[in-house]
Design an enzyme around this catalytic site. Structure first.
Site, PDB file in Angstrom:
ATOM      1  N   ASP A 217       0.915  -1.101   0.133  1.00 13.09           N
ATOM      2  CA  ASP A 217       0.142  -0.071  -0.279  1.00 13.09           C
ATOM      3  C   ASP A 217       1.043   1.259   0.005  1.00 13.09           C
ATOM      4  O   ASP A 217       2.259   1.249   0.278  1.00 13.09           O
ATOM      5  CB  ASP A 217      -0.843  -0.108   1.376  1.00 13.09           C
ATOM      6  CG  ASP A 217      -2.235   1.025   0.872  1.00 13.09           C
ATOM      7  OD1 ASP A 217      -2.374   1.460  -0.051  1.00 13.09           O
ATOM      8  OD2 ASP A 217      -3.071   0.908   1.926  1.00 13.09           O
TER       9      ASP A 217
ATOM     10  N   ASP B 150      -3.300   7.497  -4.066  1.00 14.60           N
ATOM     11  CA  ASP B 150      -4.397   8.010  -4.532  1.00 14.60           C
ATOM     12  C   ASP B 150      -4.985   8.824  -3.682  1.00 14.60           C
ATOM     13  O   ASP B 150      -4.625   8.879  -2.369  1.00 14.60           O
ATOM     14  CB  ASP B 150      -5.595   6.819  -4.882  1.00 14.60           C
ATOM     15  CG  ASP B 150      -5.696   5.852  -4.173  1.00 14.60           C
ATOM     16  OD1 ASP B 150      -4.495   5.406  -3.592  1.00 14.60           O
ATOM     17  OD2 ASP B 150      -6.607   5.616  -3.643  1.00 14.60           O
TER      18      ASP B 150
ATOM     19  N   CYS C 103     -15.541 -23.601  19.006  1.00 12.32           N
ATOM     20  CA  CYS C 103     -14.690 -23.395  17.920  1.00 12.32           C
ATOM     21  C   CYS C 103     -13.882 -24.649  17.898  1.00 12.32           C
ATOM     22  O   CYS C 103     -13.039 -24.814  19.000  1.00 12.32           O
ATOM     23  CB  CYS C 103     -14.001 -22.069  17.668  1.00 12.32           C
ATOM     24  SG  CYS C 103     -12.846 -21.867  16.477  1.00 12.32           S
TER      25      CYS C 103
ATOM     26  N   CYS D 275     -11.163 -24.788  15.428  1.00 16.98           N
ATOM     27  CA  CYS D 275     -10.138 -24.537  14.612  1.00 16.98           C
ATOM     28  C   CYS D 275      -8.729 -24.866  15.261  1.00 16.98           C
ATOM     29  O   CYS D 275      -8.767 -24.898  16.656  1.00 16.98           O
ATOM     30  CB  CYS D 275     -10.105 -23.090  14.284  1.00 16.98           C
ATOM     31  SG  CYS D 275      -9.264 -21.806  15.481  1.00 16.98           S
TER      32      CYS D 275
ATOM     33  N   CYS E 216      -7.785 -22.992  18.597  1.00 19.77           N
ATOM     34  CA  CYS E 216      -8.958 -22.927  19.526  1.00 19.77           C
ATOM     35  C   CYS E 216      -8.967 -24.294  20.309  1.00 19.77           C
ATOM     36  O   CYS E 216      -9.402 -24.483  21.417  1.00 19.77           O
ATOM     37  CB  CYS E 216     -10.266 -22.355  19.361  1.00 19.77           C
ATOM     38  SG  CYS E 216     -10.171 -20.656  18.638  1.00 19.77           S
TER      39      CYS E 216
END
Length: 645
Positions: free
Chosen positions: A89, A124, A274, A276, A279
């Site tokens: 960026d 920009d 959870c 995942c 976790c």
């Protein structure tokens, strides 16, 4: 280089390759890496999470002497230890957050080149949602001037050309059209973070769709700042290919967890349901007691897993042609998301140009918003314009649940036909003539038995218009009494069906060319359904079992070419391409010279040479505007070439 591999309407799975040869499959997300604070390391993001691209901030790196020196000496990839694609960026977002940055556009472009980023970004002007239209228009002039300057400076670096325009669709489209003419490589849509933070999703739809209307389809579209799982399906549906997220780390720092139905504070959660990898095995109490730095890292990893899992699901639904269904389900996570989905219906006509003529799976009705899908508009338009009634009297039937209706209601239909009536079923689609009830999308859709008021009202409105246009008399089919009239023969019914599908799929003139002289229909012994159409001894069409539509044979293609003026159903290719296509090779974008703009993905198409001589038949993968802008990729999947017949 961007190549479209698969699609579902405006959504696409693509292959994006940078000038350095690094490749990523889209749609994908670029996790934001703060070069000062690496909550999760770039190497972990690449190897453990499978993200092939990241984004970092060149403005922060440039303004930090130690990072500046290291980045110039090593290059970004070695500095961050990331082998995939790196986008940088420019400092535009910092100007939005903190005011003007002390750097010129030329300086930041040259710096991004110096640190060997894959994709750099123009400095920009971030257009704020509260700006006036004139203030926004003036800022766009500056953005475009800076983009032109960046193009002249970019060298081998790929370049982001950011679409700005605040909340003004006309300015967004105009900015996009001007950027599309420049030598840039990725089309980010910028200035949208405030809209997402304020849950202004209906305005976000206007921003994305107006931008897409002006952009060059051969470049991936990046929705800057969009990285929440609940938004990914919806944004992908509108044709966004790239996303980025700093929130995975920011939310983690604030003890917030991302899920597909929103973000939740750890202190307010009642349980941690959870599974995942981050976790797994932890209770809510154990998570809360974890030391702050360690907990922040665990939550950041959870958030990344949530994003990755949803992206994988988006791709699966996209490949299966069911992305609309997923987007509709996700939109119910928040009322503001539902506003966005409802606003999307305003763009139904534009989206219909990209919507495939049929899909492999069934259409599941999830609510009144389902009627905003382009397929509903296409069906309504075509039965009004392409249907030819076999009689001038219609018998209306209500409430048929079994499909196809002509089999479930065979006796009632036969009674109506004896008296010269054409059976028409009032369905959630509107009117369904008996001749079309085995065709996609009518037979391949599931609606609840208990209709909602809006569906009933809309279907009745379409049916009324249909009856007024095509019939002189209408009766309630269930009230017809027995009659001594003559039955319509099975052959005549089959021919009615065969012609009606051809008209719907190819148009009236093309259908007339295909059905001339003596017609013979070959049917499946197992199902009794039409399989092949033989006209005057020539095999012109084959009907597909899956969607009840036709594949076009070369003899049929020749008839259409001889009877219907160009460009109807045609795509022309270069002389060099003709020998390959005629032997069954796929027709490629870069060798296309002309194409019917009314063809949509999965439409049957006739590939012709410069003299309008048919050389092959196949199915469209892209639409005309995409074909003429893509530098690489398959335009038409060839089924058979003239040399193979």
């Amino acid at each position: 280089m961007f190549e479209i591999l698969r699609r579902d309407g405006m959504a696409r799975i693509g292959k994006f390759t940078t000038n350095s040869g690094r490749t990523v499959e889209t749609p994908t997300l670029l996790p934001v890496i703060n070069p000062k604070i690496k909550t999760v390391t770039p190497r972990e993001i690449y190897e453990d999470f499978g993200f092939g691209a990241i984004i970092t901030n060149s403005y922060i790196i440039k303004n930090n002497p130690a990072l500046n020196e290291e980045a110039r000496a090593k290059g970004l990839h070695e500095m961050l230890d990331f082998p995939g694609i790196i986008m940088t960026d420019s400092g535009t977002f910092q100007s939005h957050m903190y005011g003007e940055v002390e750097m010129t556009n030329k300086e930041i472009i040259e710096f991004q080149k110096a640190i060997r980023t894959d994709i750099g970004t123009v400095l920009d002007i971030f257009t704020e949602p509260y700006w006036t239209e004139q203030q926004t228009a003036d800022s766009i002039v500056t953005t475009l001037e800076r983009t032109e300057e960046a193009v002249s400076l970019k060298g081998e670096m790929m370049l982001n050309g950011v679409v700005q325009g605040s909340v003004y669709p006309n300015l967004r489209k105009d900015c996009a059209e001007k950027l599309a003419k420049m030598d840039i490589d990725v089309h980010p849509i910028g200035g949208v973070v405030p809209l997402m933070e304020q849950y202004r999703y209906s305005e976000l739809v206007d921003v994305i769709m107006s931008s897409k209307m002006g952009l060059n389809p051969n470049r991936p579209v990046h929705l800057f700042g969009a990285g929440h799982p609940m938004l990914l399906a919806f944004a992908t549906l509108m044709g966004c290919d790239l996303f980025d997220s700093a929130s995975y780390a920011k939310f983690a720092k604030d003890d917030r967890m991302m899920f597909i139905d929103g973000s939740f504070k750890l202190a307010e959660m009642q349980s941690l349901d959870c599974n995942c990898p981050a976790c797994r095995g932890m209770s809510i109490e154990a998570m809360r007691k974890t030391p702050k730095n360690e907990r922040t890292r665990i939550l950041a990893m959870h958030n990344l897993y949530a994003i990755k899992n949803e992206l994988n699901l988006v791709k699966r639904y996209l490949r299966e042609g069911r992305l609309w269904e997923l987007a509709e389900l996700r939109a119910r996570a928040h009322p503001a998301m539902l506003d966005g989905l409802r606003r999307l219906r305003d763009y139904q006509e534009f989206m219909e140009k990209f919507d495939p003529i049929s899909r492999d799976g069934a259409i599941f009705y999830t609510g009144i918003e389902t009627r905003g899908r382009p397929v509903f508009k296409r069906y309504a338009d075509r039965i009004l314009d392409r249907y030819v009634a076999p009689t001038k009297k219609a018998a209306i039937f209500y409430g048929g649940q079994g499909k196809p209706y002509s089999r479930d209601m065979a006796e009632m239909f036969a009674k109506a036909r004896k008296q010269g009536y054409t059976p028409v079923v009032l369905s959630p689609w509107g009117p369904v003539p008996a001749e079309l009830d085995e065709m996609y999308p009518l037979a391949q859709s599931l609606f609840p038995d208990i209709e909602d008021f809006d569906t009933t009202s809309e279907s009745e409105e379409i049916t009324l218009e249909f009856l007024e246009k095509h019939f002189e008399e209408t009766v309630n089919g269930s009230e017809l009494e027995d009659s001594e009239g003559e039955d319509v023969s099975e052959l005549d019914l089959d021919i009615r069906r065969a012609k009606a599908v051809a008209r719907y799929q190819f148009g009236l003139e093309a259908a007339d060319a295909l059905f001339r002289g003596t017609i013979e229909l070959r049917k499946s012994k197992k199902t009794g359904k039409i399989r092949n159409v033989i006209s005057d001894g020539e095999h012109v069409l084959s009907m597909r079992a899956g969607d009840g539509m036709y594949t076009l044979r070369m003899e049929g293609a020749k008839r259409i070419i001889a009877s219907v003026p160009a460009p109807h159903m045609r795509m022309a290719v270069t002389d060099d391409s003709v020998p390959f296509v005629s032997q069954g090779r796929n027709a490629m974008c870069q060798f296309t010279t002309a194409c019917d703009e009314n063809l949509v993905p999965m439409d049957e198409v006739i590939v012709v040479d410069k003299n309008d001589t048919p050389v092959a038949t196949g199915r469209m993968l892209l639409v005309a505007n995409e074909i003429f802008n893509m530098k690489k990729g398959i335009a038409v999947k060839i089924r058979s070439g003239s040399d193979e017949e």
